[in-house]
Design a protein around this motif. Structure first.
Motif, PDB file in Angstrom:
ATOM      1  N   SER A  34      44.588  26.801  44.659  1.00 38.22           N
ATOM      2  CA  SER A  34      44.597  28.256  44.700  1.00 38.22           C
ATOM      3  C   SER A  34      44.335  28.783  43.292  1.00 38.22           C
ATOM      4  CB  SER A  34      45.927  28.779  45.247  1.00 38.22           C
ATOM      5  OG  SER A  34      47.014  28.185  44.576  1.00 38.22           O
ATOM      6  N   ARG A  35      43.919  30.051  43.258  1.00 33.60           N
ATOM      7  CA  ARG A  35      43.578  30.696  41.978  1.00 33.60           C
ATOM      8  C   ARG A  35      44.139  32.110  41.986  1.00 33.60           C
ATOM      9  NH1 ARG A  35      37.714  31.386  41.805  1.00 33.60           N
ATOM     10  NH2 ARG A  35      37.668  29.239  41.131  1.00 33.60           N
ATOM     11  N   ALA A  36      44.662  32.520  40.837  1.00 33.37           N
ATOM     12  CA  ALA A  36      45.114  33.898  40.655  1.00 33.37           C
ATOM     13  C   ALA A  36      44.459  34.445  39.398  1.00 33.37           C
ATOM     14  CB  ALA A  36      46.634  33.960  40.537  1.00 33.37           C
ATOM     15  N   ILE A  37      43.877  35.633  39.539  1.00 39.58           N
ATOM     16  CA  ILE A  37      43.227  36.312  38.412  1.00 39.58           C
ATOM     17  C   ILE A  37      44.068  37.550  38.104  1.00 39.58           C
ATOM     18  CG2 ILE A  37      41.121  37.406  37.573  1.00 39.58           C
ATOM     19  CD1 ILE A  37      39.648  35.697  39.779  1.00 39.58           C
ATOM     20  N   LEU A  38      44.678  37.557  36.926  1.00 33.40           N
ATOM     21  CA  LEU A  38      45.615  38.616  36.541  1.00 33.40           C
ATOM     22  C   LEU A  38      44.872  39.698  35.759  1.00 33.40           C
ATOM     23  CD1 LEU A  38      48.508  36.254  35.345  1.00 33.40           C
ATOM     24  CD2 LEU A  38      48.117  37.190  37.636  1.00 33.40           C
ATOM     25  N   GLU A  39      44.584  40.808  36.426  1.00 32.30           N
ATOM     26  CA  GLU A  39      43.861  41.911  35.795  1.00 32.30           C
ATOM     27  C   GLU A  39      44.722  43.156  35.631  1.00 32.30           C
ATOM     28  OE1 GLU A  39      40.224  42.611  37.959  1.00 32.30           O
ATOM     29  OE2 GLU A  39      39.394  40.668  37.384  1.00 32.30           O
ATOM     30  N   GLY A  40      45.666  43.388  36.541  1.00 31.72           N
ATOM     31  CA  GLY A  40      46.510  44.578  36.484  1.00 31.72           C
ATOM     32  C   GLY A  40      47.641  44.412  35.493  1.00 31.72           C
ATOM     33  N   LYS A  41      47.941  45.465  34.765  1.00 28.73           N
ATOM     34  CA  LYS A  41      49.039  45.425  33.800  1.00 28.73           C
ATOM     35  C   LYS A  41      50.333  45.054  34.512  1.00 28.73           C
ATOM     36  CE  LYS A  41      51.433  47.955  30.258  1.00 28.73           C
ATOM     37  NZ  LYS A  41      51.582  49.174  29.491  1.00 28.73           N
ATOM     38  N   GLY A  42      51.060  44.083  33.967  1.00 32.41           N
ATOM     39  CA  GLY A  42      52.329  43.658  34.541  1.00 32.41           C
ATOM     40  C   GLY A  42      52.186  42.744  35.754  1.00 32.41           C
ATOM     41  N   ILE A  65      44.199  32.863  35.622  1.00 34.88           N
ATOM     42  CA  ILE A  65      43.416  33.484  34.558  1.00 34.88           C
ATOM     43  C   ILE A  65      44.118  34.770  34.143  1.00 34.88           C
ATOM     44  CG2 ILE A  65      41.186  34.466  33.898  1.00 34.88           C
ATOM     45  CD1 ILE A  65      39.947  32.750  36.195  1.00 34.88           C
ATOM     46  N   GLY A  66      44.534  34.841  32.893  1.00 34.38           N
ATOM     47  CA  GLY A  66      45.175  36.044  32.353  1.00 34.38           C
ATOM     48  C   GLY A  66      44.154  36.882  31.609  1.00 34.38           C
ATOM     49  N   LYS A  67      43.760  37.999  32.209  1.00 35.67           N
ATOM     50  CA  LYS A  67      42.730  38.858  31.626  1.00 35.67           C
ATOM     51  C   LYS A  67      43.286  40.112  30.960  1.00 35.67           C
ATOM     52  CE  LYS A  67      38.711  37.729  34.446  1.00 35.67           C
ATOM     53  NZ  LYS A  67      37.643  38.350  35.270  1.00 35.67           N
ATOM     54  N   THR A  68      44.591  40.377  31.163  1.00 30.13           N
ATOM     55  CA  THR A  68      45.183  41.618  30.676  1.00 30.13           C
ATOM     56  C   THR A  68      46.514  41.307  30.001  1.00 30.13           C
ATOM     57  OG1 THR A  68      44.158  42.811  32.513  1.00 30.13           O
ATOM     58  CG2 THR A  68      45.960  43.925  31.395  1.00 30.13           C
ATOM     59  N   ALA A  69      46.795  42.025  28.909  1.00 25.60           N
ATOM     60  CA  ALA A  69      48.080  41.868  28.221  1.00 25.60           C
ATOM     61  C   ALA A  69      49.210  42.281  29.161  1.00 25.60           C
ATOM     62  CB  ALA A  69      48.102  42.724  26.964  1.00 25.60           C
ATOM     63  N   GLY A  70      50.365  41.633  29.002  1.00 21.80           N
ATOM     64  CA  GLY A  70      51.520  41.960  29.823  1.00 21.80           C
ATOM     65  C   GLY A  70      51.524  41.273  31.178  1.00 21.80           C
TER      66      GLY A  70
END
Length: 165
Positions: A34-42, A65-70
């Motif tokens: 599985s894959r998770a792409i983190l784009e939304g803050k928090g 994948i962490g694309k956004t701070a927080g």
């Protein structure tokens, strides 16, 4: 069998959880992950896998994948080789910005003989001790899971246990 679902988390404080239990019998070839792409803050994600081979091949993939701070993510893959077989654990964490927190752990091994002997010293047979350890290994509680679905998962583990995992 092959699958690789992906969740792209765009909403603020959005959450994704993937939990996978795989048991490969002889000659099986199972490629899951599985894959998770983190784009939304928090946003945050947790990818948990338990894999057991009884002679088959398991490829267990996971990517955050962490694309956004927080943002935060954790990936965990644990595998047991009960009979000669293959488990490939492929954890990937891909941090692209300052302020994302990503972690992973992967382990593949065998049942610890000392754990089996400990349970046997307390009155369990070797088969009962082995089944108890495997049941504990497969116990992945999923937050917010409906009770009916948890009962189905438990019933599936019971069937696998009776078949000798």
């Amino acid at each position: 069998v092959q699958m690789y679902p992906t969740a792209t988390l765009k909403g603020e404080n959005s959450v994704a959880r993937f939990s996978t239990i795989t048991i490969a019998s002889p000659t099986s070839y199972i490629d899951t992950g599985s894959r998770a792409i983190l784009e939304g803050k928090g946003s945050s994600a947790e990818l948990i896998t338990r894999a057991i081979t009884k002679g088959g091949t398991i490829i267990s993939r996971g990517q955050i994948i962490g694309k956004t701070a927080g943002t935060r993510g954790h990936l965990e893959c644990k595998g047991l080789i009960l009979k000669d077989g293959i488990i490939y654990a492929i954890p990937e964490i891909d941090g692209r910005v300052v302020g994302t927190e990503l972690s992973h752990e992967a382990a593949v091994g065998k049942l610890a003989q000392e754990e089996i002997e400990y349970l046997m010293a307390r009155g369990l047979s070797e088969d009962e001790a082995t089944a108890t350890i495997i049941r504990g290994f497969l116990d992945v509680k999923i937050a917010g899971l409906p009770e009916a679905l948890q009962k189905q998962i438990d019933a599936t583990i019971d069937v696998a246990e009776k078949a000798g995992f």
